[in-house]
Write a protein that holds these residues in place. Sequence first.
Motif, PDB file in Angstrom:
ATOM      1  N   TYR A 252      -2.443   4.481 -10.388  1.00  0.00           N
ATOM      2  CA  TYR A 252      -3.363   4.212  -9.276  1.00  0.00           C
ATOM      3  C   TYR A 252      -4.532   3.270  -9.566  1.00  0.00           C
ATOM      4  CZ  TYR A 252      -1.046   8.066  -6.702  1.00  0.00           C
ATOM      5  OH  TYR A 252      -0.152   8.865  -6.063  1.00  0.00           O
TER       6      TYR A 252
ATOM      7  N   ALA B 210       0.857  -1.202   0.000  1.00  0.00           N
ATOM      8  CA  ALA B 210       0.000   0.000   0.000  1.00  0.00           C
ATOM      9  C   ALA B 210       0.881   1.235   0.000  1.00  0.00           C
ATOM     10  CB  ALA B 210      -0.928  -0.027   1.203  1.00  0.00           C
TER      11      ALA B 210
ATOM     12  N   GLY C  83      -4.382  -0.612  -9.021  1.00  0.00           N
ATOM     13  CA  GLY C  83      -4.281  -1.271  -7.717  1.00  0.00           C
ATOM     14  C   GLY C  83      -5.443  -2.214  -7.501  1.00  0.00           C
TER      15      GLY C  83
ATOM     16  N   GLU D 140      -1.110  -2.121  -4.507  1.00  0.00           N
ATOM     17  CA  GLU D 140      -1.265  -0.847  -5.229  1.00  0.00           C
ATOM     18  C   GLU D 140      -0.258  -0.744  -6.369  1.00  0.00           C
ATOM     19  OE1 GLU D 140      -1.344   2.220  -2.194  1.00  0.00           O
ATOM     20  OE2 GLU D 140      -3.329   1.520  -1.523  1.00  0.00           O
TER      21      GLU D 140
END
Length: 132
Positions: free
Chosen positions: A50, A21, A53, A46
Amino acid sequence: MSVANEDLIRAATEARKNAYARYSGFTVGAAIVDDQGRLHVGCNVENAAYPLGSCAEAAAIGAMVQEGGRRIVKIAVVGGLGDIASCTPCGGCRQRISEFADDDTAILAIDDSGEWQEYSMAALLPASFHLP
Ligand code: THU
């Protein structure tokens, strides 16, 4: 065949330790018990891009399916950060879980302190979408 809530929560908490993360800092672990009493775990992963993820529940479901599991009896999701008390599954993951769940499938949401709430699938995703 049954797995105690405490054992399922422990498995999800262990899985959470491997969460990647890097961007949100919000680590999540998930553990599923399937209808054969087997455990399957996953964590969020992740990505610098973005939207790529993935959630912990998706990983745990993937692990279950590749081992031949098709029904979720119970799923525990552990997460939390600051003011966010616990990690109830996101909308997308409710749909993902629903694919392999029944209305009364138990979903446990556990916070950082180990406090947990139990929900049914129907409570978290009423009038859910399924294909025949
Ligand atoms: N996340 C999960 O793993 N499961 C959920 O149900 C909600 C959100 C992850 C995705 C992302 O890596 C981080 O938590 C913050 O949204």
